[in-house]
Design a protein around this motif. Sequence first.
Motif, short mmCIF file in Angstrom:
data_model
loop_
_atom_site.label_atom_id
_atom_site.label_comp_id
_atom_site.label_asym_id
_atom_site.label_seq_id
_atom_site.Cartn_x
_atom_site.Cartn_y
_atom_site.Cartn_z
N LYS A 275 61.96 85.61 56.69
CA LYS A 275 62.18 84.47 57.58
C LYS A 275 62.92 83.38 56.83
O LYS A 275 62.59 83.07 55.68
CB LYS A 275 60.85 83.92 58.10
N MET A 276 63.92 82.79 57.48
CA MET A 276 64.67 81.69 56.90
C MET A 276 64.31 80.40 57.62
O MET A 276 64.24 80.36 58.85
CB MET A 276 66.18 81.95 57.01
N ILE A 277 64.09 79.33 56.85
CA ILE A 277 63.68 78.04 57.41
C ILE A 277 64.57 76.95 56.84
O ILE A 277 64.78 76.88 55.63
CB ILE A 277 62.20 77.74 57.05
N GLU B 252 49.61 82.34 51.87
CA GLU B 252 49.88 82.10 53.29
C GLU B 252 51.38 82.18 53.52
O GLU B 252 52.17 81.88 52.62
CB GLU B 252 49.36 80.73 53.72
N LYS B 253 51.80 82.55 54.73
CA LYS B 253 53.23 82.68 54.99
C LYS B 253 53.82 81.49 55.73
O LYS B 253 55.03 81.30 55.74
CB LYS B 253 53.51 83.96 55.78
N ASP B 254 52.97 80.66 56.36
CA ASP B 254 53.49 79.53 57.13
C ASP B 254 53.46 78.22 56.36
O ASP B 254 54.01 77.23 56.83
CB ASP B 254 52.68 79.39 58.44
N ALA C 35 71.45 86.32 49.83
CA ALA C 35 70.24 85.89 49.12
C ALA C 35 69.14 86.93 49.25
O ALA C 35 68.49 87.29 48.27
CB ALA C 35 69.77 84.54 49.66
N THR C 36 68.92 87.42 50.46
CA THR C 36 67.81 88.34 50.65
C THR C 36 68.11 89.70 50.04
O THR C 36 67.22 90.35 49.50
CB THR C 36 67.47 88.49 52.14
N ARG C 37 69.35 90.13 50.09
CA ARG C 37 69.68 91.42 49.49
C ARG C 37 69.62 91.35 47.97
O ARG C 37 69.31 92.33 47.30
CB ARG C 37 71.08 91.85 49.93
N SER C 38 69.90 90.15 47.42
CA SER C 38 69.89 90.00 45.97
C SER C 38 68.48 90.02 45.40
O SER C 38 68.25 90.52 44.31
CB SER C 38 70.58 88.69 45.58
N PHE C 39 67.53 89.44 46.13
CA PHE C 39 66.21 89.24 45.56
C PHE C 39 65.10 90.03 46.24
O PHE C 39 64.07 90.27 45.66
CB PHE C 39 65.83 87.75 45.61
N SER C 40 65.30 90.42 47.50
CA SER C 40 64.24 91.08 48.25
C SER C 40 64.22 92.57 47.96
O SER C 40 65.26 93.18 47.77
CB SER C 40 64.42 90.84 49.75
N GLU D 224 71.74 71.53 61.39
CA GLU D 224 72.66 70.41 61.23
C GLU D 224 72.15 69.38 60.23
O GLU D 224 72.92 68.57 59.71
CB GLU D 224 72.91 69.72 62.58
N ASN D 225 70.84 69.37 59.97
CA ASN D 225 70.26 68.29 59.17
C ASN D 225 69.53 68.77 57.92
O ASN D 225 68.81 68.00 57.29
CB ASN D 225 69.26 67.49 60.03
N TYR D 226 69.71 70.00 57.53
CA TYR D 226 68.91 70.53 56.43
C TYR D 226 69.45 70.08 55.07
O TYR D 226 70.63 69.76 54.92
CB TYR D 226 68.86 72.05 56.50
N LYS D 227 68.54 70.08 54.09
CA LYS D 227 68.92 69.83 52.71
C LYS D 227 68.65 71.06 51.85
O LYS D 227 69.34 71.32 50.88
CB LYS D 227 68.15 68.63 52.14
N TYR D 228 67.61 71.82 52.23
CA TYR D 228 67.26 73.04 51.51
C TYR D 228 67.06 74.18 52.50
O TYR D 228 66.83 73.95 53.69
CB TYR D 228 65.97 72.86 50.70
N ILE D 229 67.12 75.39 52.01
CA ILE D 229 66.80 76.56 52.80
C ILE D 229 65.66 77.31 52.12
O ILE D 229 65.68 77.51 50.91
CB ILE D 229 68.02 77.49 52.97
N ARG D 230 64.67 77.69 52.91
CA ARG D 230 63.53 78.45 52.39
C ARG D 230 63.56 79.86 52.98
O ARG D 230 63.73 80.03 54.19
CB ARG D 230 62.22 77.77 52.72
N ILE D 231 63.38 80.86 52.14
CA ILE D 231 63.25 82.23 52.59
C ILE D 231 61.85 82.72 52.22
O ILE D 231 61.44 82.63 51.06
CB ILE D 231 64.32 83.14 51.96
N VAL D 232 61.12 83.21 53.22
CA VAL D 232 59.79 83.78 53.01
C VAL D 232 59.94 85.29 53.12
O VAL D 232 60.20 85.82 54.20
CB VAL D 232 58.77 83.26 54.04
#
Length: 318
Positions: free
Chosen positions: A31-33, A82-84, A18-23, A45-53
Amino acid sequence: MKFNLPHYLTIVFFLLIATRSFSQGSIDLNKMIYMDSTYTETTAENYKYIRIVEGYYQNRTSYVFKDYYKSKALKMIGTSTEKDYLSKEGQFVHYYENGKKKSAVHYVKGREDGKEYNWYENGNLKSELEYFKNKKGKIHFKVNNYWNNQNEQKVTSGNGDYEITNDDNEESGKIKNGLPDGIWKGKNIKANYTFTENYENGEFVSGISIDSLNIEHPYKVVHEKPSPKNGIETFYRYIAREMFIPIEARNKVFGKIYMTFVVDREGNLIEPKIVKGIGYGLDESAISVIKGAKKWKPGLERGIPTRVRYSLPITIVK
């Protein structure tokens, strides 16, 4: 032979792709969240989405936020000052999981600005909205054009019949000069209540909701925010009085703690979480203060108490 990557390797592999494709910069700067269905940070274990900043570990004036479905399909892309947390600025585009556009809207200082376009999952255009400030300075939108899911245009140049359907609500009524007019009816699917509202010249006048127990709730405000029973200034004084500053942080550590908590239907302050902390025991102290706070007036949605997530910055000064 079928080969399955371990869960953690799958996530790392996805991050690299993902990061190589778009960054445009090094992935080490991103940062991945992991996020749950409410877009609250969670575990792998409980995520539904992934966020990349993108560029999180650099000092920038803006940061690109990209949200992904579990399937690794892009869900949203936009820019934040903001980044957070999301402080929206510029164009934001949302996508269905099949890759087709869902919506596109421009933001200025966190507020919608100009036109918004929405599409159905099959790619057909759904609506063209336009944001503006009313006489009180509040942001509203008008409906310029709308097509139903049979691709029939029901609102043309701001006049016609409009329907709003999403995971939470269904409502419908007349549009006149781009704004709601007359009697509107609908239901909240998740909270299981129906409502009837009256509009005049595009302004909300009054409404009545009927909950799952068949109890009526008249209201003059559609969405009423939760608030401290003795006023927000009293709550701020409580924070300043009860916020414990550990010895190792006194006269040494300064900055702003960003946190959230939920005001439940009874007015209790629950689920405090630190979005961005400053350490030295101050984050834990902030959570303790919220846990010890008195009940608030709960938020109301169409006259019915509802859970509301509240954001609170706490500034530690010299």
